[in-house]
Design an enzyme around this catalytic site. Structure first.
Site, PDB file in Angstrom:
ATOM      1  N   ALA A   1     -37.098   7.075  22.224  1.00 52.83           N
ATOM      2  CA  ALA A   1     -38.287   6.206  22.339  1.00 52.83           C
ATOM      3  C   ALA A   1     -38.449   5.430  21.036  1.00 52.83           C
ATOM      4  O   ALA A   1     -37.636   5.555  20.121  1.00 52.83           O
ATOM      5  CB  ALA A   1     -39.519   7.048  22.616  1.00 52.83           C
ATOM      6  N   ASN A   2     -39.492   4.617  20.947  1.00 52.20           N
ATOM      7  CA  ASN A   2     -39.791   3.933  19.680  1.00 52.20           C
ATOM      8  C   ASN A   2     -41.300   3.946  19.459  1.00 52.20           C
ATOM      9  O   ASN A   2     -42.052   4.478  20.289  1.00 52.20           O
ATOM     10  CB  ASN A   2     -39.205   2.518  19.674  1.00 52.20           C
ATOM     11  CG  ASN A   2     -39.792   1.660  20.778  1.00 52.20           C
ATOM     12  OD1 ASN A   2     -40.988   1.390  20.796  1.00 52.20           O
ATOM     13  ND2 ASN A   2     -38.955   1.253  21.724  1.00 52.20           N
ATOM     14  N   ARG A   3     -41.740   3.351  18.382  1.00 54.87           N
ATOM     15  CA  ARG A   3     -43.149   3.510  17.961  1.00 54.87           C
ATOM     16  C   ARG A   3     -44.106   2.535  18.630  1.00 54.87           C
ATOM     17  O   ARG A   3     -45.302   2.546  18.317  1.00 54.87           O
ATOM     18  CB  ARG A   3     -43.238   3.351  16.440  1.00 54.87           C
ATOM     19  CG  ARG A   3     -42.676   4.542  15.672  1.00 54.87           C
ATOM     20  CD  ARG A   3     -42.657   4.259  14.179  1.00 54.87           C
ATOM     21  NE  ARG A   3     -43.898   3.667  13.730  1.00 54.87           N
ATOM     22  CZ  ARG A   3     -43.986   2.768  12.745  1.00 54.87           C
ATOM     23  NH1 ARG A   3     -42.903   2.350  12.132  1.00 54.87           N
ATOM     24  NH2 ARG A   3     -45.166   2.283  12.386  1.00 54.87           N
TER      25      ARG A   3
END
Ligand code: PMT
Length: 400
Positions: A210-212
């Site tokens: 995932a990412n932020r």
């Protein structure tokens, strides 16, 4: 600028226990920038005082007695004519019946007859009263005349019973008010497609890459497009954010799901704004069972995800305006220029994500708008909503 700056709302409050929620609604609309003139009926005054509304709106709240004051003979005409929206929340069965019949025996119903603005109603009453054929007939008449009716919803009622009769929550009503007030704005009649949030790429049934991205910038774009009058489809990666009222929401998890959803809707859209942080890579093979620690450190082989914007820009039928975002930690302008050209975009929002107060997760952003024609506009630190408004205003002007 606040979203409802210079908009005038007459908020009619009638005699229901839901009056306490009307104070919150008046406060929310005021905080959004609207000038809110509250009119209480005599029954509403039993539940709540004008002072409560004056305290949250900073403006005088009107009661029936004002009809007999010095401006009484023109007050309802002035309030009605100046309004951009007449919102009655809560609206009792009695007031609905009066409005349907065209009766005007108090300041609120007089104002409703004098008003030319859209009428929005949030009914609130006991379930049996709402179901009564007389109430249903009133609502049908008012709907046929063009009134926007939102709610009531099902739940606990003041009578102790459960059923359909609860007034819609203030946040939702404020969202409906925004949609009504946006109608006729610079994006009226335009279909705007927005992507938001990060994608998640499964490694196994419990783990993802995932990412932020929180989705805040994309959701702000969707809200701003609604405020400017557009029809909005919001394609969102996983996030806990509440979607803006009026947006058609499609939830996706992976980049491939986002690509499919975007391609399905892009042909009919006038504008695509890709604020989503799409994973460029995914595990080439997600394990179908949870990978066990005891099996040792796994090697995760990656495969490239589709470049969604590039694919859209190569379609024969595509939105007239393609807007990308470039999240960069270094060489902001050079990298953003490169993406503007390589992805075939009209506009790119260069986003320096190395600063603490901009980019992922936070409520503010600092961006530079770069257009295909060589235009460059550097914006100061703004809220994500303000950034969204600037991006949309720029895109709308290019669309012309
Ligand atoms: O969600 P928030 O917490 O509010 O954070 C906002 C944000 C930082 C995510 C947002 O402002 C932003 O910059 N979004 C773009 C993030 C990104 O993926 O940038 P990129 O430089 O990797 O991609 C460039 C453009 O191509 C983007 O419009 C992206 O949506 C698109 N893209 C990227 C990869 C891919 N496979 N397909 C794409 O279409």
């Amino acid at each position: 600028m606040l979203p409802l700056h210079a908009k005038r709302i007459v908020l009619g409050v009638t005699g229901s226990i839901a009056c306490y929620k009307a104070a919150d609604l008046a406060s929310k609309l005021t905080q959004l920038g609207a000038e809110v003139d509250v009119i209480l009926t005599a029954a509403a005054e039993h539940f709540i005082k004008p002072l409560t509304f004056q305290s949250v709106t900073g403006r005088r709240a009107y009661v029936d007695q004002d009809l007999w004051g010095p401006e009484g003979h023109v007050l309802h005409v002035k309030l009605g004519k100046d309004a951009d929206l007449l919102l009655i929340a809560p609206a009792t069965a009695n007031t609905l019946a009066k409005l349907a019949a065209g009766q005007a025996d108090n300041l609120l119903t007089l104002t409703a007859l004098a008003a030319t603005a859209p009428l929005m109603l949030a009914p609130a009453m006991d379930g049996g009263m709402f179901d009564h054929p007389a109430t249903q007939a009133s609502l049908e008449t008012l709907r046929a005349r063009g009134a926007h009716i939102h709610g009531p919803v099902s739940g606990h009622l003041a009578s102790g019973l459960s059923g359909v009769g609860r007034m819609l929550e203030p946040a939702e009503l404020a969202g409906h008010a925004r949609v009504a007030l946006g109608a006729g704005g610079p994006l009226a009649g335009r279909r705007v497609l927005v992507t938001a949030g990060g994608t998640q790429e499964p490694i196994d049934p419990v783990r993802v890459i995932a990412n932020r991205s929180s989705g805040k910038q994309g959701y702000a774009l969707a809200q701003a497009a609604l405020d400017l009058g557009a029809q909005v489809t919001l394609i969102s990666g996983p996030t806990a954010l509440v979607p803006p009222v009026g947006a058609h929401l499609l939830r996706v998890q992976t980049a491939v799901e986002m690509r499919d959803a975007v391609l399905q809707h892009a042909a009919a859209a006038d504008m695509l704004l890709m604020a989503a942080a799409v994973a460029d890579f995914r595990p080439s093979q997600a394990a179908d069972k949870k990978i066990k620690r005891a099996e040792g450190v796994p090697t995760v082989e990656l495969a490239a995800n589709p470049d969604i914007l590039k694919e859209v820009s190569q379609q024969a039928k595509k939105p007239r305006m393609l807007v990308g975002f470039a999240a960069e930690s270094n060489d902001l302008l050079a990298n953003a220029q490169g993406k503007l050209a390589s992805k075939g975009l009209d506009l790119i929002v260069a986003n320096d994500v190395s600063a603490q107060d901009a980019g992922f997760e936070v409520d503010t952003n600092r961006v530079i708008l770069l257009s295909k024609d060589g235009g460059q506009e550097e914006l100061p630190l703004l809220s994500k909503y303000e950034v969204a408004r600037k991006v949309l205003e720029k895109a709308a002007s290019l669309l012309k």
